[in-house]
Design an enzyme around this catalytic site. Structure first.
Site, short mmCIF file in Angstrom:
data_model
loop_
_atom_site.label_atom_id
_atom_site.label_comp_id
_atom_site.label_asym_id
_atom_site.label_seq_id
_atom_site.Cartn_x
_atom_site.Cartn_y
_atom_site.Cartn_z
N LYS A 1 -25.28 17.89 10.43
CA LYS A 1 -24.55 18.65 11.46
C LYS A 1 -25.55 19.36 12.37
O LYS A 1 -26.52 19.96 11.88
CB LYS A 1 -23.61 19.66 10.79
CG LYS A 1 -22.72 20.40 11.78
CD LYS A 1 -21.65 21.19 11.05
CE LYS A 1 -20.79 21.99 12.02
NZ LYS A 1 -20.11 21.13 13.00
N HIS B 1 -21.55 22.53 5.35
CA HIS B 1 -21.40 21.21 5.94
C HIS B 1 -22.55 20.29 5.52
O HIS B 1 -23.56 20.74 4.97
CB HIS B 1 -21.37 21.29 7.47
CG HIS B 1 -20.07 21.80 8.01
ND1 HIS B 1 -19.74 23.14 8.02
CD2 HIS B 1 -19.00 21.15 8.56
CE1 HIS B 1 -18.54 23.30 8.56
NE2 HIS B 1 -18.07 22.11 8.90
#
Length: 262
Positions: free
Chosen positions: A156, A152
């Site tokens: 995040k 990601h």
């Protein structure tokens, strides 16, 4: 017409959801929520010069526009409080914020059942990601040797991702328990082998330029199987968000996972 409020509308996912609601024929955007926004109406912002929609700073104030659905893309602590508030006021939540605890999910589900209000909390709204999890669950019946690599963007906040945890939970339902790696293996650097979920390893990668990606890697005697999903743009999640908004108003309890609505 389903009346929708978006919480966290200034974030990347929240902004994408706001635009999706505005463009959808079956939805009406009745408000957005952000406690740190100074403007009081979307039309005051450069991105929405012709959109007359109120901006709320306090969640209590959103009751004035009587939303049917509450879309939430905030942070875990705020999302939990928002979802509980929405349920208590019979607004169906559609939550894409990950990081809620198992205890919070159980409590919110019970609370929704008590007032008979539908809702959806989903670790991933991409239809392809939901299929990836279902395919991985099927494969785990035959391949107990498996590891998850999720990748990601570097902003995040939670690791592993909600999708990775959900995938591991689904595989554990059918997988023969087996601890991965050699019994005598040693980590020369702590964490090198990743997080452990019932013997399966989960590895979290956080790099700029990425959106949301997950690879489930299976190994067998003389063969391997890779199941992978990539979201290259946040618009990939909006089909699932829109589906959730349509379906939750027909439910009488909160469900966890988009697969419950497909």
């Amino acid at each position: 017409m389903i009346k929708i409020l978006v919480a966290g509308f200034k974030g990347k996912m929240g902004a994408t959801a706001t635009k999706m609601v505005l463009e959808h024929d079956d939805f009406e955007l009745v408000g957005v929520l952000d406690p740190f926004e100074d403007n009081t109406n979307l039309k005051q912002m450069a991105e929405y010069p012709e959109i007359d929609v109120p901006i709320f700073k306090q969640k209590e104030d959103v009751l004035s526009v009587e939303p049917d659905v509450w879309i939430d893309f905030t942070i875990p602590k705020v999302a939990y409080e928002n979802t509980r508030f929405a349920i208590d006021h019979k607004i169906a939540p559609v939550v894409g914020t990950t990081g809620l605890t198992e205890e919070q999910l159980v409590e919110l589900t019970a609370r929704s059942e008590s007032v008979k209000i539908g809702g959806l909390i989903a670790p991933n709204f991409a239809v392809g990601a939901v299929l990836m999890m279902q395919f991985a669950q099927k494969a785990a019946e035959y391949f107990p040797d498996v590891e998850i690599i999720e990748l990601h963007h570097d902003n995040k906040l939670d690791a592993p991702s909600g999708t990775a945890i959900k995938t591991a939970e689904m595989m554990s339902e059918v997988r023969t328990h087996k601890k991965k790696g050699h019994p005598e293996e040693q980590e020369l650097i702590k964490g090198a082998r990743g997080a452990d979920f019932e013997g399966m390893k989960i590895h979290s990668v956080r790099l700029p330029g990425m959106i949301a990606h997950q690879q489930v890697q299976f190994g067998g005697v003389g063969e391997g199987l890779t199941i992978r999903h990539d979201s290259y743009d946040r618009s990939s999640f909006m089909t699932g968000v829109a589906l959730g908004c349509k379906k939750v108003v027909q439910l009488e309890k909160l469900v966890y996972g988009l697969e419950n609505l497909l």
